[in-house]
Enzyme design. Structure first.
Site, short mmCIF file in Angstrom:
data_model
loop_
_atom_site.label_atom_id
_atom_site.label_comp_id
_atom_site.label_asym_id
_atom_site.label_seq_id
_atom_site.Cartn_x
_atom_site.Cartn_y
_atom_site.Cartn_z
CD GLU A 185 -57.80 -33.96 -2.59
OE1 GLU A 185 -58.59 -33.69 -3.52
OE2 GLU A 185 -57.76 -33.28 -1.54
CD GLU A 186 -58.08 -30.89 0.94
OE1 GLU A 186 -58.02 -30.06 0.03
OE2 GLU A 186 -59.16 -31.33 1.39
CG ASP A 241 -76.54 -48.09 2.00
OD1 ASP A 241 -75.72 -48.67 2.74
OD2 ASP A 241 -77.65 -47.69 2.41
CG HIS A 275 -58.63 -36.45 0.10
ND1 HIS A 275 -58.44 -35.64 1.21
CD2 HIS A 275 -59.65 -35.91 -0.59
CE1 HIS A 275 -59.32 -34.65 1.18
NE2 HIS A 275 -60.08 -34.78 0.11
CG ASP A 294 -62.73 -35.37 -2.28
OD1 ASP A 294 -63.06 -34.97 -1.15
OD2 ASP A 294 -61.78 -34.89 -2.92
CG ASP A 328 -78.30 -50.78 4.88
OD1 ASP A 328 -78.75 -49.94 4.10
OD2 ASP A 328 -78.05 -50.55 6.09
#
Length: 451
Positions: free
Chosen positions: A184-185, A319, A138, A213, A56
């Site tokens: 990434e943006e 998880d 990212h 993401d 967990d």
């Protein structure tokens, strides 16, 4: 996430494998059915135990990383965007955690828009270097805010899962690699650079890439990528196990770093909780939250702060990622040439209804091959009476043999080759046999699939 630039009887089964070499881009999941498994075969006890060992992930730890990202943005002009000091400070924070945990980290530089960008790659020691399981996110924000949901949430979940690997001193069968992408943006720049600079052999060694993401949206949905069926199944099964329904992710198709890997032929999967699209009434009834509002009203805005996170969604997705990392990296891989066989006799009614025999296939990745071999052993006193089909898991029928009144020989003992490349490999495959004329009898003795 980047903004788009365009708007029967119970049967006994056995499994054998040839001594062929492992494919570099091999399957991701557990081995094929064990000897004497019932109709729905399970992973081996050892594999199941390893999968259950996924820990967990403490929500408090994940949120602590988000607090650090918020503080970094606050100390560096309010954002963590490419080319800004807040991004490099974020990279330094993540790298320090991984170095202290025993990872081998590599800082990869690239240039975009006249400024230096960075990818951070972290390798966990051990595992088969010819089978690499990756998870990534990212780390950059847009320039208008701290980017805590987009994508501090995915970055923090990946980081804490990597640290959980270290705490457990996991010894996976496959090599584990984690990554945090820059720019990434601005169009998936960092992940494209990483994939494009890999040698072809190194790309082939990556058996799967998992992308996170936006996994803590304040009005969340639970979306699973449907790109690679094996990775998709791991996530969908995990969510089904906790009673949370999922939907296929469509809003981010091609808009996040998984696309860089997918375009290079690497199997991909991932999780997403929604961005600017509006939650429907049906989705609100299923998941809670507010219908008629965006999944993330602060998407690409200055209000994307630590207050813009749904703790339950962040906890569940963290998880789920750990479960996938443990499952996909510790499971053994069925080699090419693996055979799945059903040896239970099935009587064929004379001039009667069709009968079927089932072979369940598990533990493979992607689709069946274009040269799927179907070995058939049918005992019959007039084989010309028989019509034989292979049924894919979705029910698609592939005709293996037509009836022929002039074929008076007995038995059908042969191997057919089927182009099943449009079918997912995993699932219940069936041999269907019908006797369409009177006065002759027989039975399915055995049949097998060889991948």
């Amino acid at each position: 996430m980047t903004t788009p630039r365009f708007t029967l009887p119970r049967s006994r089964f056995r499994r054998t494998a040839t001594a062929t070499a492992l494919t570099l881009a091999g399957a991701l999941l557990a081995a094929a059915p064990a000897h004497s498994a019932p109709a729905a075969s399970a992973p081996s006890a050892a594999t199941a135990a390893r999968a259950l060992a996924a820990p967990d992930i403490p929500l408090a730890n994940v949120k602590a990383h988000l607090t650090q990202f918020q503080s970094i943005a606050g100390a560096n002009g309010g954002n963590r965007a490419h080319g800004r000091p807040g991004y490099k400070a974020s990279i330094d924070y993540v790298r320090a955690k991984l170095d202290a945990a025993g990872f081998t980290t590599t800082l990869q530089q690239f240039t975009y828009s006249g400024t230096t960008g960075y990818n951070l790659v972290a390798d966990w020691p051990g595992g088969d270097p010819n089978q690499v399981v990756m998870a990534g996110a990212h780390l950059d924000s847009v320039s208008s805010g701290a980017g805590i949901n987009d994508n501090g949430s995915g970055s923090a979940a990946v980081l804490e899962t990597a640290l959980a690997v270290s705490r457990a001193q996991l010894q996976p069968a496959k090599h584990l690699r984690f990554a945090w992408w820059g720019a990434e943006e601005l169009g998936l720049v960092g992940s494209k650079h990483y994939v494009n600079t890999l040698a072809a052999a190194d790309r082939a060694r990556i058996t799967g890439y998992i992308n996170l993401d936006m996994v803590g949206s304040p009005n969340p949905g639970y979306f699973v990528y449907d790109d690679d069926p094996a990775i998709e199944k791991v996530f969908k099964d995990w969510y089904a196990g906790i009673g949370v329904p999922t939907e296929i992710e469509t809003e981010g198709d091609g808009r996040s770093d998984h696309a860089s890997f997918k375009n290079a032929g690497i199997p991909v999967g991932g999780l997403f909780t929604g961005a600017s699209r509006t939650k429907t009434s049906a989705q609100a009834a299923k998941w809670g939250g507010t219908a008629g509002q965006a999944f993330d009203r602060c998407y690409h805005s200055s209000c994307d702060t630590t207050a813009n996170i749904n703790d339950t969604a962040l906890d569940r997705n963290s998880d789920a990622l750990a479960h996938a990392v443990w499952t996909l990296s510790t499971a053994t891989t069925p080699p090419p040439g693996t055979t799945y066989e059903n040896t239970t006799d099935v009587a064929i009614p004379d001039n009667g209804a069709a009968v079927t025999s089932t072979v369940p296939v598990t533990g493979r990745t992607g689709n069946a091959p274009a040269t799927l071999r179907v070995g058939v052993d049918i005992k019959h006193t007039w084989r010309g009476d028989l019509v034989v089909d292979l049924l894919a898991p979705d029910g698609t029928a592939y005709r293996l043999k037509n009836s022929s009144s002039s074929d008076s020989a007995d038995n059908v003992t042969t191997t057919y080759t089927v182009d099943a490349s449009s079918e997912p490999a995993n699932g219940d495959w069936r041999l269907r046999v019908q006797d369409v004329a009177a006065q002759d009898t027989g039975y399915i003795d055995s049949w097998k699939l060889t991948f």
